[in-house]
Design a protein around this motif. Sequence first.
Motif: not given
Length: 307
Positions: A42-51, A247-258
């Motif tokens: 989750v953290a790696m996906a958020l970080n890569e997205a700039g979050e 699934g973890d990256c999907l969770t990160a995407g949902v958290a990013h949207g929120v």
Amino acid sequence: MILSVCPNPSIDTYAWLEDFRLGQANRISKQQEFPGGKGVHVAMALNEAGESTKLLASWAGHSGIWIKSTCEELGIATTGVELRGMNRKCYTFLSETSSVQNTELMEPGPEMTQKDFDRFAGVFKRELEKADVVVLSGSWPKGAPETAYQELIAIANREEKNVILDCSGVQLERALEENVFGIHLNEHEAKQYCGTPDVLDAIHKLHEKVDLIALTKGKEGLYLSYQGKLIHANVTLEKVISTVGCGDCLTAGVAHGVSQGVGVEEIARYGAAFGAANCLRADLGMIYKADVEQLLPRVIINELTYG
């Protein structure tokens, strides 16, 4: 800032063999290692997205040092507690010729005492002050209380912080004794907890305790229920290289949207695009921002009707 909590990180190791022969010496021809654990993904996906994100985890031994330093090299801020022992390694052995494909071996990892958990909860409470959204995901080390996530959610609720939960088993059951802002479950976890394979029935039961529900059904995509809307989101991929961590990256995407404050449809779009992006590369549990940007406009969004 999104606080990503990973109580039980790992080193995920892929090892290639010409053949897998039980009871004999097997020579590994190639090996790759990646930081693992649901919250780490989750953290790696958020970080890569700039979050903006911070990773809270339990660190143990030389493997813990490697996971922590590798995440920091990617630009992810880390915190947590140190445990005795070693963070686990999860091995996947791949053989091109053997009939035994993708054999997995998983180390037990460190143990967590009640005192260790109390220290973990203390760090969580401190980091919570700076967080807008919290993602709690994955298993706990042996010895952690069955109420571990429940206790963290209670702390977050008192501070009026939105929590998104991704776990299973007794931790899920106990956690849902509290009110939870968001949850991600796959169809098997939803059936186990809700006692039904029907998406609408499961969502109806979960809404007794949860505001935002992300329920995934593999290739069928994401069902997101929030703010009175039920959205189905999916994107077609020509080739899937690896589904580990999707699934973890999907969770990160949902958290990013929120965190971004977008509408329900866009939260679902981010979730589907993040999850699909993880399928496009061999890197386990990792996405690339360029892949997400390419996938976002290709996500098909449909609003469904309850009942």
